[in-house]
Design a protein around this motif. Structure first.
Motif, PDB file in Angstrom:
ATOM      1  N   TRP A  20       0.826  -1.210   0.000  1.00  0.00           N
ATOM      2  CA  TRP A  20       0.000   0.000   0.000  1.00  0.00           C
ATOM      3  C   TRP A  20       0.860   1.261   0.000  1.00  0.00           C
ATOM      4  O   TRP A  20       0.710   2.138  -0.849  1.00  0.00           O
ATOM      5  CB  TRP A  20      -0.912  -0.015   1.227  1.00  0.00           C
ATOM      6  CG  TRP A  20      -1.856   1.134   1.284  1.00  0.00           C
ATOM      7  CD1 TRP A  20      -1.589   2.418   1.694  1.00  0.00           C
ATOM      8  CD2 TRP A  20      -3.225   1.138   0.890  1.00  0.00           C
ATOM      9  NE1 TRP A  20      -2.701   3.194   1.588  1.00  0.00           N
ATOM     10  CE2 TRP A  20      -3.722   2.438   1.105  1.00  0.00           C
ATOM     11  CE3 TRP A  20      -4.079   0.161   0.401  1.00  0.00           C
ATOM     12  CZ2 TRP A  20      -5.040   2.786   0.834  1.00  0.00           C
ATOM     13  CZ3 TRP A  20      -5.394   0.512   0.139  1.00  0.00           C
ATOM     14  CH2 TRP A  20      -5.865   1.809   0.349  1.00  0.00           C
ATOM     15  N   ALA A  21       1.748   1.363   0.957  1.00  0.00           N
ATOM     16  CA  ALA A  21       2.497   2.607   1.170  1.00  0.00           C
ATOM     17  C   ALA A  21       3.475   2.922   0.032  1.00  0.00           C
ATOM     18  O   ALA A  21       3.716   4.091  -0.259  1.00  0.00           O
ATOM     19  CB  ALA A  21       3.248   2.542   2.499  1.00  0.00           C
ATOM     20  N   TRP A  92      -2.417 -10.049   2.065  1.00  0.00           N
ATOM     21  CA  TRP A  92      -2.652  -9.919   3.510  1.00  0.00           C
ATOM     22  C   TRP A  92      -1.832  -8.762   4.071  1.00  0.00           C
ATOM     23  O   TRP A  92      -2.306  -8.003   4.925  1.00  0.00           O
ATOM     24  CB  TRP A  92      -2.313 -11.227   4.235  1.00  0.00           C
ATOM     25  CG  TRP A  92      -3.327 -12.302   4.012  1.00  0.00           C
ATOM     26  CD1 TRP A  92      -3.205 -13.409   3.222  1.00  0.00           C
ATOM     27  CD2 TRP A  92      -4.629 -12.383   4.587  1.00  0.00           C
ATOM     28  NE1 TRP A  92      -4.357 -14.162   3.272  1.00  0.00           N
ATOM     29  CE2 TRP A  92      -5.244 -13.559   4.108  1.00  0.00           C
ATOM     30  CE3 TRP A  92      -5.343 -11.575   5.465  1.00  0.00           C
ATOM     31  CZ2 TRP A  92      -6.528 -13.946   4.477  1.00  0.00           C
ATOM     32  CZ3 TRP A  92      -6.626 -11.964   5.845  1.00  0.00           C
ATOM     33  CH2 TRP A  92      -7.208 -13.130   5.347  1.00  0.00           C
ATOM     34  N   MET A  93      -0.598  -8.608   3.600  1.00  0.00           N
ATOM     35  CA  MET A  93       0.239  -7.499   4.060  1.00  0.00           C
ATOM     36  C   MET A  93      -0.371  -6.159   3.643  1.00  0.00           C
ATOM     37  O   MET A  93      -0.377  -5.203   4.425  1.00  0.00           O
ATOM     38  CB  MET A  93       1.665  -7.631   3.512  1.00  0.00           C
ATOM     39  CG  MET A  93       2.438  -8.822   4.060  1.00  0.00           C
ATOM     40  SD  MET A  93       2.643  -8.809   5.855  1.00  0.00           S
ATOM     41  CE  MET A  93       3.741  -7.420   6.055  1.00  0.00           C
ATOM     42  N   ALA A  94      -0.892  -6.093   2.422  1.00  0.00           N
ATOM     43  CA  ALA A  94      -1.535  -4.862   1.958  1.00  0.00           C
ATOM     44  C   ALA A  94      -2.745  -4.523   2.832  1.00  0.00           C
ATOM     45  O   ALA A  94      -3.004  -3.346   3.119  1.00  0.00           O
ATOM     46  CB  ALA A  94      -1.948  -5.000   0.494  1.00  0.00           C
ATOM     47  N   ALA A  98      -3.277  -1.154   4.914  1.00  0.00           N
ATOM     48  CA  ALA A  98      -4.501  -0.372   4.742  1.00  0.00           C
ATOM     49  C   ALA A  98      -5.177  -0.113   6.087  1.00  0.00           C
ATOM     50  O   ALA A  98      -5.691   0.988   6.323  1.00  0.00           O
ATOM     51  CB  ALA A  98      -5.460  -1.085   3.788  1.00  0.00           C
ATOM     52  N   ALA A  99      -5.162  -1.105   6.960  1.00  0.00           N
ATOM     53  CA  ALA A  99      -5.781  -0.922   8.280  1.00  0.00           C
ATOM     54  C   ALA A  99      -5.102   0.211   9.037  1.00  0.00           C
ATOM     55  O   ALA A  99      -5.774   1.016   9.694  1.00  0.00           O
ATOM     56  CB  ALA A  99      -5.704  -2.224   9.082  1.00  0.00           C
ATOM     57  N   VAL A 100      -3.796   0.317   8.920  1.00  0.00           N
ATOM     58  CA  VAL A 100      -3.076   1.410   9.580  1.00  0.00           C
ATOM     59  C   VAL A 100      -3.442   2.744   8.930  1.00  0.00           C
ATOM     60  O   VAL A 100      -3.684   3.741   9.618  1.00  0.00           O
ATOM     61  CB  VAL A 100      -1.548   1.161   9.521  1.00  0.00           C
ATOM     62  CG1 VAL A 100      -0.776   2.376   9.999  1.00  0.00           C
ATOM     63  CG2 VAL A 100      -1.182  -0.067  10.350  1.00  0.00           C
ATOM     64  N   LEU A 108     -11.446   5.040   3.529  1.00  0.00           N
ATOM     65  CA  LEU A 108     -10.829   3.726   3.701  1.00  0.00           C
ATOM     66  C   LEU A 108     -11.399   3.024   4.925  1.00  0.00           C
ATOM     67  O   LEU A 108     -11.724   1.832   4.884  1.00  0.00           O
ATOM     68  CB  LEU A 108      -9.309   3.864   3.822  1.00  0.00           C
ATOM     69  CG  LEU A 108      -8.523   2.577   4.056  1.00  0.00           C
ATOM     70  CD1 LEU A 108      -8.806   1.538   2.985  1.00  0.00           C
ATOM     71  CD2 LEU A 108      -7.029   2.892   4.139  1.00  0.00           C
ATOM     72  N   ARG A 109     -11.548   3.759   5.994  1.00  0.00           N
ATOM     73  CA  ARG A 109     -12.091   3.179   7.228  1.00  0.00           C
ATOM     74  C   ARG A 109     -13.481   2.589   6.989  1.00  0.00           C
ATOM     75  O   ARG A 109     -13.779   1.472   7.415  1.00  0.00           O
ATOM     76  CB  ARG A 109     -12.140   4.251   8.322  1.00  0.00           C
ATOM     77  CG  ARG A 109     -12.629   3.730   9.636  1.00  0.00           C
ATOM     78  CD  ARG A 109     -12.764   4.889  10.650  1.00  0.00           C
ATOM     79  NE  ARG A 109     -12.511   4.405  11.949  1.00  0.00           N
ATOM     80  CZ  ARG A 109     -11.370   4.528  12.627  1.00  0.00           C
ATOM     81  NH1 ARG A 109     -10.364   5.165  12.096  1.00  0.00           N
ATOM     82  NH2 ARG A 109     -11.242   4.022  13.824  1.00  0.00           N
ATOM     83  N   GLU A 110     -14.322   3.318   6.281  1.00  0.00           N
ATOM     84  CA  GLU A 110     -15.686   2.844   6.020  1.00  0.00           C
ATOM     85  C   GLU A 110     -15.683   1.619   5.109  1.00  0.00           C
ATOM     86  O   GLU A 110     -16.414   0.662   5.345  1.00  0.00           O
ATOM     87  CB  GLU A 110     -16.550   3.944   5.418  1.00  0.00           C
ATOM     88  CG  GLU A 110     -17.996   3.543   5.226  1.00  0.00           C
ATOM     89  CD  GLU A 110     -18.689   3.023   6.492  1.00  0.00           C
ATOM     90  OE1 GLU A 110     -19.495   2.066   6.375  1.00  0.00           O
ATOM     91  OE2 GLU A 110     -18.433   3.538   7.594  1.00  0.00           O
ATOM     92  N   ARG A 111     -14.834   1.622   4.086  1.00  0.00           N
ATOM     93  CA  ARG A 111     -14.776   0.466   3.176  1.00  0.00           C
ATOM     94  C   ARG A 111     -14.250  -0.772   3.905  1.00  0.00           C
ATOM     95  O   ARG A 111     -14.749  -1.878   3.706  1.00  0.00           O
ATOM     96  CB  ARG A 111     -13.898   0.771   1.959  1.00  0.00           C
ATOM     97  CG  ARG A 111     -14.481   1.781   0.991  1.00  0.00           C
ATOM     98  CD  ARG A 111     -15.776   1.342   0.325  1.00  0.00           C
ATOM     99  NE  ARG A 111     -15.690   0.171  -0.484  1.00  0.00           N
ATOM    100  CZ  ARG A 111     -15.429   0.145  -1.788  1.00  0.00           C
ATOM    101  NH1 ARG A 111     -15.239   1.259  -2.438  1.00  0.00           N
ATOM    102  NH2 ARG A 111     -15.363  -1.001  -2.428  1.00  0.00           N
TER     103      ARG A 111
END
Length: 163
Positions: A20-21, A92-94, A98-100, A108-111
């Motif tokens: 992600w980052a 899984w790492m992505a 994303a959770a962070v 992102l939080r809502e999705r």
């Protein structure tokens, strides 16, 4: 395949290759074979595109696991999920990345919250989802000591009998 679909596929590829980052607009555009301006046109932002791509990739993985698990024992279903920690490790790492990032992104939080709601239904509740989340972290960090499907079922049954 149109630009929108190519962007989603390119973003999924980048998520699994770079995470992600570290995925940039240029990375996605190159993987998709389109101009980077198409990201803004179709999704508004890199983040929005990555959200779409991550959700789609996770839904595809969930459908595959569900299909493979039908008619199998609890132990085999858990093992099927655990196996994806290796076969789909970058995805899984992505999700962890994303959770962070969700702390700083309401979209992102809502999705991710929507995805968690669906996962709770698919797994049969909040506790199995919590167990899955913990297993994922164990397998990604210390796979040699993480439990397999049989151990998960035995320990869950033991906990239920104590309660």
């Amino acid at each position: 395949m149109g630009n929108r679909e190519a962007l989603i596929e390119g973003a999924k590829q980048c998520l699994t290759e770079r995470g992600w980052a570290r995925t940039t607009v240029r990375d996605i555009a190159t993987a998709a074979g389109v101009n980077h301006a198409a990201i803004g046109y179709h999704f508004g932002s890199r983040e929005s595109l990555l959200i779409h791509a991550l959700v789609e990739a996770v839904e595809e993985l969930s459908a595959t696991v569900a299909e493979r698990s039908q008619g199998h024992s609890h132990q085999e279903r858990w093992q099927s999920l655990i196996d994806t920690f290796d076969t789909h490790r970058p995805l899984w790492m992505a999700q962890l990345e994303a959770a962070v990032q969700a702390e700083h992104s309401p979209e992102l939080r809502e999705r991710l919250a929507d995805a968690l709601r669906q996962s709770r239904q698919g797994l049969g509740g909040s506790v199995p989802l919590a167990v899955l989340s913990g297993l994922m972290i164990q397998w990604l960090i210390d796979p040699d000591e993480a439990p397999d499907g049989a151990q998960v079922v035995v320990e869950l049954h033991a906990q239920a009998e104590e309660g």
